[in-house]
Design a protein around this motif. Structure first.
Motif, PDB file in Angstrom:
ATOM      1  N   VAL A  21      12.814  39.356   3.785  1.00 42.63           N
ATOM      2  CA  VAL A  21      12.001  38.285   2.683  1.00 42.63           C
ATOM      3  C   VAL A  21      12.917  37.234   2.213  1.00 42.63           C
ATOM      4  O   VAL A  21      12.388  35.985   1.873  1.00 42.63           O
ATOM      5  N   LYS A  22      14.079  37.379   1.801  1.00 45.72           N
ATOM      6  CA  LYS A  22      15.087  36.261   1.570  1.00 45.72           C
ATOM      7  C   LYS A  22      15.306  35.082   2.343  1.00 45.72           C
ATOM      8  O   LYS A  22      14.963  33.941   1.885  1.00 45.72           O
ATOM      9  N   LEU A  23      15.393  35.539   3.599  1.00 39.56           N
ATOM     10  CA  LEU A  23      15.783  34.530   4.566  1.00 39.56           C
ATOM     11  C   LEU A  23      14.533  33.968   5.167  1.00 39.56           C
ATOM     12  O   LEU A  23      14.445  32.658   5.276  1.00 39.56           O
ATOM     13  N   ALA A  24      13.139  34.417   5.117  1.00 42.10           N
ATOM     14  CA  ALA A  24      11.991  33.898   5.363  1.00 42.10           C
ATOM     15  C   ALA A  24      11.834  32.946   4.293  1.00 42.10           C
ATOM     16  O   ALA A  24      11.306  31.698   4.612  1.00 42.10           O
ATOM     17  N   LYS A  25      11.789  33.136   2.848  1.00 45.07           N
ATOM     18  CA  LYS A  25      11.543  32.183   1.877  1.00 45.07           C
ATOM     19  C   LYS A  25      12.540  31.147   1.900  1.00 45.07           C
ATOM     20  O   LYS A  25      12.005  29.653   1.721  1.00 45.07           O
ATOM     21  N   ASN A  26      13.613  31.290   1.912  1.00 47.43           N
ATOM     22  CA  ASN A  26      14.649  30.399   1.678  1.00 47.43           C
ATOM     23  C   ASN A  26      15.288  29.494   3.066  1.00 47.43           C
ATOM     24  O   ASN A  26      15.791  28.516   2.852  1.00 47.43           O
ATOM     25  N   HIS A  27      15.080  30.150   4.167  1.00 49.26           N
ATOM     26  CA  HIS A  27      15.492  29.221   5.090  1.00 49.26           C
ATOM     27  C   HIS A  27      14.365  29.037   6.329  1.00 49.26           C
ATOM     28  O   HIS A  27      14.200  27.971   6.281  1.00 49.26           O
ATOM     29  N   ILE A  28      13.550  29.882   6.788  1.00 46.72           N
ATOM     30  CA  ILE A  28      12.479  29.813   7.671  1.00 46.72           C
ATOM     31  C   ILE A  28      11.468  28.876   7.001  1.00 46.72           C
ATOM     32  O   ILE A  28      10.888  27.968   7.693  1.00 46.72           O
ATOM     33  N   LEU A  29      11.028  29.351   5.872  1.00 47.02           N
ATOM     34  CA  LEU A  29       9.822  28.792   5.371  1.00 47.02           C
ATOM     35  C   LEU A  29      10.156  28.003   3.959  1.00 47.02           C
ATOM     36  O   LEU A  29       9.234  28.091   3.081  1.00 47.02           O
ATOM     37  N   LYS A  30      11.225  27.174   3.999  1.00 50.60           N
ATOM     38  CA  LYS A  30      11.692  26.582   2.851  1.00 50.60           C
ATOM     39  C   LYS A  30      10.953  25.507   2.257  1.00 50.60           C
ATOM     40  O   LYS A  30      10.971  24.956   1.180  1.00 50.60           O
TER      41      LYS A  30
END
Length: 258
Positions: free
Chosen positions: A80-89
């Motif tokens: 969830v952290k990677l999705a929010k902050n990187h993929i879906l920034k």
């Protein structure tokens, strides 16, 4: 992706190849644009663990041909952290759904559950979130009886939103000959695992321990709990918060001589 449809992030703790996440992701396409970011291996029982001692790996995968998907070397919370902050920034998801877990996450299990930790991580970020679990540990579990309830609950969350810091913990009974009776909004049952550590020896004679035990429900007759709902063929929905503060105890402690 259409900017006019809700963006729904799908994750889990059983791993990206599980039957449950495939069912959930396909269902979410009826409600919006779907993206999957999930662990590349099972992460059950990881709770809210995050990866800090070694690098995280993130790779696109074509395991879901109809929408973008990524497999992550980390935990559900990492996903969830990677999705929010990187993929879906550049765009915040409108909804995060986690599961469908193979096995229930009722009562105290919410603390250990990677499924629910992904949902709670989204709630921390102010994103409406739901964790879905089925009381059936089979890798080929039948999820068909859950689909209408999953869609109804997710639609309502998209329409009404969630209070700050709250995620829904949804559990389904295993499929029975008769259909589900309905949906009950519940509290967590007062229950816990009575652990037993089975002591064994490896081929070199060294001791090791294997966690076992049984689940004990201390209020089996209370009709407002998730355990009661499952036992009576209802879907249980428990609103959960990451704020663990015991506010009543704060008041009691004012009389302490500290």
């Amino acid at each position: 992706m259409s900017e006019h449809k809700p963006l729904i992030l799908v994750t889990n703790d059983d791993g990206i190849t599980s039957h449950g996440i495939r069912t959930l992701a396909n269902l979410m396409t009826q409600l919006g644009n779907v993206m999957v970011v999930a662990p590349n291996s099972p992460q059950s029982g990881m709770g809210h663990a995050i990866t800090i001692a070694h690098p995280l790996r993130l790779y696109p995968t074509d395991i879901f041909p109809d929408f973008p998907a990524y497999e992550c070397s980390g935990t559900p919370a990492d996903c969830v952290k990677l999705a929010k902050n990187h993929i879906l920034k550049d765009r915040k998801p409108d909804l995060v759904v986690s599961g469908i877990n193979h096995g229930s996450n009722t009562s105290i299990s919410v603390l250990y559950s990677g499924t629910m930790s992904a949902a709670i991580e989204a709630a921390i970020e102010g994103i409406p979130a739901i964790g879905f679990s089925l009381n059936d540990f089979s890798r080929q579990a039948d999820f068909s009886h859950t689909e209408a309830h999953i869609l109804a609950i997710a639609r309502n969350v998209l329409e009404h939103g969630m209070a700050k810091g709250v995620a829904l913990n949804v559990n389904f009974p295993a499929k029975q000959p008769e259909p589900l009776k309905g949906i009950k909004i519940c509290r967590q049952a007062d229950a816990k695992w009575q652990e037993v550590f089975d002591e064994r020896r490896d081929p070199h004679g060294r001791r090791y321990f294997w966690l076992a035990g049984e689940f004990v429900n201390f209020d089996p007759h209370a009709e407002d709990t998730d355990e009661y709902a499952l036992a009576h063929n209802y879907t249980s929905v428990v609103p959960c918060k990451y704020d663990l503060t015991a506010y009543d105890t704060i008041k009691e402690m004012q009389d302490w001589h500290l």
